[in-house]
Design a protein around this motif. Structure first.
Motif, PDB file in Angstrom:
ATOM      1  N   MET A   2       0.828  -1.194   0.000  1.00  0.00           N
ATOM      2  CA  MET A   2       0.000   0.000   0.000  1.00  0.00           C
ATOM      3  C   MET A   2       0.869   1.253   0.000  1.00  0.00           C
ATOM      4  SD  MET A   2      -3.167   0.258  -0.151  1.00  0.00           S
ATOM      5  CE  MET A   2      -4.428   1.439  -0.040  1.00  0.00           C
ATOM      6  N   LYS A   3       2.034   1.165   0.588  1.00  0.00           N
ATOM      7  CA  LYS A   3       2.903   2.326   0.669  1.00  0.00           C
ATOM      8  C   LYS A   3       3.429   2.730  -0.708  1.00  0.00           C
ATOM      9  CE  LYS A   3       6.355   4.220   3.648  1.00  0.00           C
ATOM     10  NZ  LYS A   3       6.870   4.137   4.973  1.00  0.00           N
ATOM     11  N   THR A   4       3.725   1.758  -1.554  1.00  0.00           N
ATOM     12  CA  THR A   4       4.202   2.089  -2.902  1.00  0.00           C
ATOM     13  C   THR A   4       3.084   2.711  -3.728  1.00  0.00           C
ATOM     14  OG1 THR A   4       3.691  -0.143  -3.671  1.00  0.00           O
ATOM     15  CG2 THR A   4       5.935   0.277  -2.911  1.00  0.00           C
ATOM     16  N   PHE A   5       1.873   2.228  -3.545  1.00  0.00           N
ATOM     17  CA  PHE A   5       0.727   2.817  -4.243  1.00  0.00           C
ATOM     18  C   PHE A   5       0.533   4.275  -3.846  1.00  0.00           C
ATOM     19  CE2 PHE A   5      -3.841   3.767  -4.358  1.00  0.00           C
ATOM     20  CZ  PHE A   5      -4.028   3.674  -5.737  1.00  0.00           C
ATOM     21  N   GLU A   6       0.687   4.579  -2.590  1.00  0.00           N
ATOM     22  CA  GLU A   6       0.545   5.959  -2.123  1.00  0.00           C
ATOM     23  C   GLU A   6       1.631   6.858  -2.697  1.00  0.00           C
ATOM     24  OE1 GLU A   6       0.579   5.574   2.090  1.00  0.00           O
ATOM     25  OE2 GLU A   6      -1.503   4.857   2.178  1.00  0.00           O
ATOM     26  N   ARG A   7       2.868   6.344  -2.775  1.00  0.00           N
ATOM     27  CA  ARG A   7       3.948   7.144  -3.364  1.00  0.00           C
ATOM     28  C   ARG A   7       3.691   7.422  -4.837  1.00  0.00           C
ATOM     29  NH1 ARG A   7       9.374   4.244  -2.098  1.00  0.00           N
ATOM     30  NH2 ARG A   7       7.960   2.502  -2.049  1.00  0.00           N
ATOM     31  N   ILE A   8       3.224   6.408  -5.559  1.00  0.00           N
ATOM     32  CA  ILE A   8       2.915   6.599  -6.983  1.00  0.00           C
ATOM     33  C   ILE A   8       1.776   7.596  -7.142  1.00  0.00           C
ATOM     34  CG2 ILE A   8       1.992   5.448  -9.029  1.00  0.00           C
ATOM     35  CD1 ILE A   8       3.557   2.964  -8.155  1.00  0.00           C
ATOM     36  N   LEU A   9       0.778   7.480  -6.294  1.00  0.00           N
ATOM     37  CA  LEU A   9      -0.361   8.399  -6.356  1.00  0.00           C
ATOM     38  C   LEU A   9       0.073   9.833  -6.067  1.00  0.00           C
ATOM     39  CD1 LEU A   9      -3.384   8.387  -6.870  1.00  0.00           C
ATOM     40  CD2 LEU A   9      -3.718   8.129  -4.419  1.00  0.00           C
ATOM     41  N   ILE A  10       0.917  10.030  -5.098  1.00  0.00           N
ATOM     42  CA  ILE A  10       1.412  11.374  -4.764  1.00  0.00           C
ATOM     43  C   ILE A  10       2.234  11.935  -5.924  1.00  0.00           C
ATOM     44  CG2 ILE A  10       3.004  12.631  -3.252  1.00  0.00           C
ATOM     45  CD1 ILE A  10       1.951  10.904  -0.945  1.00  0.00           C
ATOM     46  N   LYS A  11       3.061  11.102  -6.541  1.00  0.00           N
ATOM     47  CA  LYS A  11       3.846  11.556  -7.692  1.00  0.00           C
ATOM     48  C   LYS A  11       2.946  11.957  -8.850  1.00  0.00           C
ATOM     49  CE  LYS A  11       8.012   8.936  -6.699  1.00  0.00           C
ATOM     50  NZ  LYS A  11       8.887   7.837  -7.103  1.00  0.00           N
ATOM     51  N   LEU A  12       1.897  11.188  -9.091  1.00  0.00           N
ATOM     52  CA  LEU A  12       0.960  11.530 -10.155  1.00  0.00           C
ATOM     53  C   LEU A  12       0.237  12.846  -9.880  1.00  0.00           C
ATOM     54  CD1 LEU A  12      -0.597   8.070 -11.021  1.00  0.00           C
ATOM     55  CD2 LEU A  12       0.928   9.448 -12.419  1.00  0.00           C
ATOM     56  N   VAL A  13      -0.126  13.072  -8.639  1.00  0.00           N
ATOM     57  CA  VAL A  13      -0.798  14.320  -8.264  1.00  0.00           C
ATOM     58  C   VAL A  13       0.147  15.505  -8.451  1.00  0.00           C
ATOM     59  CG1 VAL A  13      -1.743  15.602  -6.306  1.00  0.00           C
ATOM     60  CG2 VAL A  13      -2.474  13.256  -6.713  1.00  0.00           C
ATOM     61  N   VAL A  14       1.393  15.354  -8.079  1.00  0.00           N
ATOM     62  CA  VAL A  14       2.369  16.438  -8.241  1.00  0.00           C
ATOM     63  C   VAL A  14       2.599  16.727  -9.723  1.00  0.00           C
ATOM     64  CG1 VAL A  14       4.793  17.048  -7.892  1.00  0.00           C
ATOM     65  CG2 VAL A  14       3.477  16.065  -6.016  1.00  0.00           C
ATOM     66  N   ILE A  15       2.742  15.680 -10.528  1.00  0.00           N
ATOM     67  CA  ILE A  15       2.933  15.876 -11.970  1.00  0.00           C
ATOM     68  C   ILE A  15       1.715  16.551 -12.585  1.00  0.00           C
ATOM     69  CG2 ILE A  15       3.135  14.638 -14.168  1.00  0.00           C
ATOM     70  CD1 ILE A  15       4.920  12.633 -12.672  1.00  0.00           C
ATOM     71  N   GLN A  16       0.527  16.135 -12.186  1.00  0.00           N
ATOM     72  CA  GLN A  16      -0.706  16.748 -12.686  1.00  0.00           C
ATOM     73  C   GLN A  16      -0.773  18.229 -12.313  1.00  0.00           C
ATOM     74  OE1 GLN A  16      -2.929  15.171 -14.519  1.00  0.00           O
ATOM     75  NE2 GLN A  16      -4.366  16.845 -14.666  1.00  0.00           N
ATOM     76  N   PHE A  17      -0.389  18.566 -11.108  1.00  0.00           N
ATOM     77  CA  PHE A  17      -0.399  19.955 -10.675  1.00  0.00           C
ATOM     78  C   PHE A  17       0.597  20.792 -11.477  1.00  0.00           C
ATOM     79  CE2 PHE A  17       1.179  23.363  -7.886  1.00  0.00           C
ATOM     80  CZ  PHE A  17      -0.003  24.063  -7.707  1.00  0.00           C
ATOM     81  N   ILE A  18       1.788  20.246 -11.719  1.00  0.00           N
ATOM     82  CA  ILE A  18       2.797  20.966 -12.504  1.00  0.00           C
ATOM     83  C   ILE A  18       2.304  21.200 -13.922  1.00  0.00           C
ATOM     84  CG2 ILE A  18       5.107  20.760 -13.515  1.00  0.00           C
ATOM     85  CD1 ILE A  18       5.937  19.364 -10.885  1.00  0.00           C
ATOM     86  N   LEU A  19       1.696  20.185 -14.525  1.00  0.00           N
ATOM     87  CA  LEU A  19       1.157  20.348 -15.880  1.00  0.00           C
ATOM     88  C   LEU A  19       0.015  21.357 -15.916  1.00  0.00           C
ATOM     89  CD1 LEU A  19       1.216  16.679 -17.172  1.00  0.00           C
ATOM     90  CD2 LEU A  19       2.698  18.571 -17.835  1.00  0.00           C
ATOM     91  N   LEU A  20      -0.793  21.376 -14.879  1.00  0.00           N
ATOM     92  CA  LEU A  20      -1.886  22.343 -14.806  1.00  0.00           C
ATOM     93  C   LEU A  20      -1.354  23.765 -14.740  1.00  0.00           C
ATOM     94  CD1 LEU A  20      -4.947  22.964 -14.373  1.00  0.00           C
ATOM     95  CD2 LEU A  20      -4.435  22.853 -11.934  1.00  0.00           C
ATOM     96  N   VAL A  21      -0.355  23.996 -13.905  1.00  0.00           N
ATOM     97  CA  VAL A  21       0.233  25.331 -13.775  1.00  0.00           C
ATOM     98  C   VAL A  21       0.887  25.747 -15.097  1.00  0.00           C
ATOM     99  CG1 VAL A  21       2.043  26.650 -12.622  1.00  0.00           C
ATOM    100  CG2 VAL A  21       0.527  25.209 -11.286  1.00  0.00           C
ATOM    101  N   CYS A  22       1.615  24.841 -15.739  1.00  0.00           N
ATOM    102  CA  CYS A  22       2.259  25.160 -17.019  1.00  0.00           C
ATOM    103  C   CYS A  22       1.230  25.508 -18.087  1.00  0.00           C
ATOM    104  CB  CYS A  22       3.120  24.000 -17.489  1.00  0.00           C
ATOM    105  SG  CYS A  22       4.585  23.741 -16.502  1.00  0.00           S
ATOM    106  N   SER A  23       0.148  24.755 -18.154  1.00  0.00           N
ATOM    107  CA  SER A  23      -0.873  25.043 -19.157  1.00  0.00           C
ATOM    108  C   SER A  23      -1.571  26.374 -18.882  1.00  0.00           C
ATOM    109  CB  SER A  23      -1.885  23.916 -19.228  1.00  0.00           C
ATOM    110  OG  SER A  23      -2.596  23.826 -18.019  1.00  0.00           O
ATOM    111  N   GLN A  24      -1.788  26.698 -17.615  1.00  0.00           N
ATOM    112  CA  GLN A  24      -2.405  27.980 -17.291  1.00  0.00           C
ATOM    113  C   GLN A  24      -1.496  29.148 -17.657  1.00  0.00           C
ATOM    114  OE1 GLN A  24      -5.507  28.675 -16.139  1.00  0.00           O
ATOM    115  NE2 GLN A  24      -5.907  26.518 -16.512  1.00  0.00           N
TER     116      GLN A  24
END
Length: 58
Positions: free
Chosen positions: A1-23
């Motif tokens: 479960m811990k690896t899933f949480e790390r992957i999920l957090i990384k995906l959220v951070v990448i999504q946020f960075i892409l959102l800021v760049c697109s804005q």
């Protein structure tokens, strides 16, 4: 479960960075005609601001 949480957090951070760049890209006036097709569909890309406001007043 811990690896899933790390992957999920990384995906959220990448999504946020892409959102800021697109804005940031959307706010650039030089790039805006290439990425925003609404201006092309509406046909207001070659008129002045006063003509543009007049279209909305009618």
């Amino acid at each position: 479960m811990k690896t899933f949480e790390r992957i999920l957090i990384k995906l959220v951070v990448i999504q946020f960075i892409l959102l800021v760049c697109s804005q940031v890209l959307i706010q650039q006036p030089q790039i805006q005609p290439y990425i925003s097709r609404v201006v092309q569909y509406e046909g207001v890309n070659k008129i002045t601001i006063t003509e543009w406001i007049e279209t909305f007043n009618n």
